[in-house]
Design a protein around this motif. Structure first.
Motif, PDB file in Angstrom:
ATOM      1  N   ARG A   2       0.844  -1.208   0.000  1.00 43.63           N
ATOM      2  CA  ARG A   2       0.000   0.000   0.000  1.00 43.63           C
ATOM      3  C   ARG A   2       0.867   1.240   0.000  1.00 43.63           C
ATOM      4  N   LYS A  72      -9.602  -0.191  -3.615  1.00 47.64           N
ATOM      5  CA  LYS A  72      -8.393  -0.209  -4.435  1.00 47.64           C
ATOM      6  C   LYS A  72      -7.163   0.134  -3.604  1.00 47.64           C
ATOM      7  N   TYR A  73      -7.318   1.080  -2.679  1.00 46.48           N
ATOM      8  CA  TYR A  73      -6.198   1.417  -1.793  1.00 46.48           C
ATOM      9  C   TYR A  73      -5.800   0.202  -0.950  1.00 46.48           C
ATOM     10  N   GLU A  77      -3.753  -1.270  -5.184  1.00 47.23           N
ATOM     11  CA  GLU A  77      -3.886  -0.978  -6.618  1.00 47.23           C
ATOM     12  C   GLU A  77      -3.656   0.487  -6.957  1.00 47.23           C
ATOM     13  N   ILE A  78      -3.721   1.364  -5.952  1.00 45.79           N
ATOM     14  CA  ILE A  78      -3.522   2.791  -6.204  1.00 45.79           C
ATOM     15  C   ILE A  78      -2.562   3.380  -5.174  1.00 45.79           C
ATOM     16  N   ASP A  79      -1.972   4.487  -5.535  1.00 48.29           N
ATOM     17  CA  ASP A  79      -1.186   5.304  -4.621  1.00 48.29           C
ATOM     18  C   ASP A  79      -2.162   6.339  -4.055  1.00 48.29           C
ATOM     19  N   CYS A  83      -3.781   8.882  -6.219  1.00 54.81           N
ATOM     20  CA  CYS A  83      -4.917   8.070  -6.656  1.00 54.81           C
ATOM     21  C   CYS A  83      -4.690   7.523  -8.068  1.00 54.81           C
ATOM     22  N   GLU A  84      -3.415   7.342  -8.404  1.00 51.35           N
ATOM     23  CA  GLU A  84      -3.061   6.706  -9.665  1.00 51.35           C
ATOM     24  C   GLU A  84      -2.740   5.247  -9.411  1.00 51.35           C
ATOM     25  N   ARG A  85      -2.859   4.443 -10.443  1.00 46.51           N
ATOM     26  CA  ARG A  85      -2.526   3.020 -10.341  1.00 46.51           C
ATOM     27  C   ARG A  85      -1.082   2.862  -9.912  1.00 46.51           C
ATOM     28  N   THR A  86      -0.790   1.828  -9.132  1.00 44.11           N
ATOM     29  CA  THR A  86       0.554   1.634  -8.585  1.00 44.11           C
ATOM     30  C   THR A  86       1.483   0.857  -9.488  1.00 44.11           C
ATOM     31  N   SER A  87       1.009   0.356 -10.597  1.00 43.40           N
ATOM     32  CA  SER A  87       1.867  -0.483 -11.438  1.00 43.40           C
ATOM     33  C   SER A  87       3.145   0.245 -11.836  1.00 43.40           C
ATOM     34  N   GLY A  97       4.052  -6.379 -10.543  1.00 37.54           N
ATOM     35  CA  GLY A  97       2.675  -6.193 -10.107  1.00 37.54           C
ATOM     36  C   GLY A  97       1.784  -7.330 -10.306  1.00 37.54           C
TER      37      GLY A  97
END
Length: 97
Positions: A2, A72-73, A77-79, A83-87, A97
């Motif tokens: 996370r 998602k958090y 899946e997100i920062d 709030c962008e995808r973490t990939s 990922g």
């Protein structure tokens, strides 16, 4: 993994985890459960902040539910800061990922 936001505190993760596991939650029930070791007042304050940031929805009568963004958090899946995808972050850190 996370990625929390600068505005977040440890209690926020515990609140989100509790509400996801229970389906909904009230600050008093969370405090009484012993799973979140903060006062009802502090939990209520953090729930309001999580609503402001779209991680929780307030249904009324002190009942909160987790939003898709909150899910998602928790799933990493997100920062939460952006709030962008973490990939992309995981790739930068050498984590697949």
């Amino acid at each position: 993994m996370r990625y929390s936001a600068e505005w977040m505190v440890l209690a926020d993760d515990r609140i989100l985890e509790y509400i996801r596991a229970q389906g909904s939650g009230r600050p008093k029930a969370m405090a009484d459960s012993g799973l979140i070791r903060y006062s009802r007042e502090y939990i209520n304050q953090r729930c309001k902040k999580l609503v402001e940031e779209d991680f929780l929805d307030h249904l009324g009568n002190g009942v909160y539910v987790i939003t898709e963004l909150g899910e998602k958090y928790l799933d990493g899946e997100i920062d939460a800061e952006t709030c962008e995808r973490t990939s992309g972050i995981e790739a930068e850190n050498g984590v697949e990922g």
